[in-house]
Every structure is written in structure tokens, then in C-alpha cells.
Design a protein around this motif. Structure first.
Motif: not given
Length: 195
Positions: A149, A152, A154-155, A158, A181-182, A184-187
Motif C-alpha cells: 500500500r 501504491g 493496491d492490487d 489486496e 483498497v477497493s 482507493a481503486r474506485s471499486d
């Protein structure tokens, strides 16, 4: 002229005294070795703090040669090599550690970190997956995810959290972290499912 049990008893006492002397010498040598290790380790850490990474690496390498079973020395040397841009040397150090201790999950995680620094993300992912499949400590998963994290990635964070769920057989672990994390990825859908 003595013979028989009396003489054998005298030899036995001498043998016991010789053995005790050898044990004392060995303990003294081990204590001196430990003192030397600590002194040299402090020197290496001081070089590292002062930004003299090459001098620190030289000391870590020498210490690791003298104490090849010490994982902490292998990790410090690999990290110093990575910071010096000597990625192949970092990988060689970690590969030697993995060969020496095939179940050392931390060595594989450090190896993946070097691979990421080299831009070899796919190979790093395989290494991480292999390492995390055998991990049993929640703190290891947290450390791995936190490191990613901060970078940067994030994938990968997760992926570490989800691997913890599988390895530790708990599908509810790290819900908040995966949701963050989701987000942060706009998921938003995955984030909502985790909350």
C-alpha cells in the motif's frame, strides 16, 4: 605399577577434566563470537543510518559469511544491495537463503520486493503467491499488504489480504482493509460487499 580399576578411574577423572576444559574453551569462544557479531552489526547499522550503504553492505556480507544461518543478515544485505541498485546481488543473497531454508516465507517476500523494484511484477506475483500459500501468521500478511500500500501497489495489497483468508481459513479476515483498497481503486461495489 598400578593397573585395573584404580588406573582406569584416574584416566576417567583426567578425561572428565579434559572434557570440562574443552567445554569451557568452546563457551568462551562462542561468547567472544557473539560479542564480535554484535559489535560488527552495530557498525553496519551505524553505516546504514549515516547513508553509507556500501560500507553497511560490506559488513553485512562479511557477517553473513561468518553466520550463514542468520536470516536477518541475509535480509539486511539484500536490502542494502537493492538500495545500491545491485538487484542481481540482492536476488542471489535471497536465493541462497531460500535454498538454505526453503520454508522461509520472509525470504520469498523480500525476493518479491526486489523483483518489483526491478520492474518484474509478474515474477514478483508468482513469488508472493508461493510465499503466502504457506504463511500462517496474520502479521506477515499485514506487513506485506502495508508495504505494498505504501508503494501504491493496491492490487498486491489486496492479493495479500485475500491470500490470508485462504491460508488462515477465515473468509471474514481483513474486510475493512480490502474495502479501503477497493475504495482507493474506485471499486465501490467490492468495498460495499466487504463492509
Amino acid at each position: 605399577h598400578r593397573s585395573g580399576p584404580a588406573r582406569r578411574g584416574g584416566q576417567s577423572v583426567i578425561q572428565h577434566l579434559a572434557l570440562a576444559l574443552l567445554l569451557t574453551i568452546a563457551q568462551s569462544a562462542a561468547a567472544q563470537n557473539l560479542t564480535d557479531l554484535r559489535t560488527r552489526m552495530r557498525q553496519a547499522l551505524e553505516h546504514d543510518r549515516e547513508g553509507n550503504v556500501k560500507a553497511a553492505a560490506d559488513l553485512y556480507r562479511a557477517l553473513l559469511q561468518d553466520h550463514p544461518g542468520r536470516a536477518d543478515l541475509a535480509f539486511k544485505l539484500a536490502d542494502a544491495y537493492k538500495r545500491l541498485g545491485r538487484y542481481d546481488d540482492a536476488l542471489a543473497t535471497l536465493d541462497a537463503r531460500i535454498k538454505r531454508a526453503p520454508t522461509d516465507v520472509r525470504a520469498r517476500i523480500h525476493r518479491a520486493d526486489v523483483l518489483i523494484s526491478m520492474g518484474r511484477k509478474d515474477e514478483a506475483l508468482r513469488t508472493i503467491d508461493q510465499a503466502l500459500r504457506t504463511a500462517t501468521s496474520p502479521s506477515l500478511f499485514i506487513n506485506v499488504a502495508t508495504t505494498y500500500r505504501k508503494q501504491g501497489l493496491d492490487d498486491l495489497a489486496e492479493r495479500a489480504y485475500r491470500a490470508a483468508r485462504v491460508a488462515l481459513k477465515d473468509s471474514t479476515l481483513f474486510q475493512r482493509e480490502i474495502a479501503e483498497v477497493s475504495l482507493a481503486r474506485s471499486d465501490h461495489l467490492t468495498a460495499a460487499r466487504e463492509y
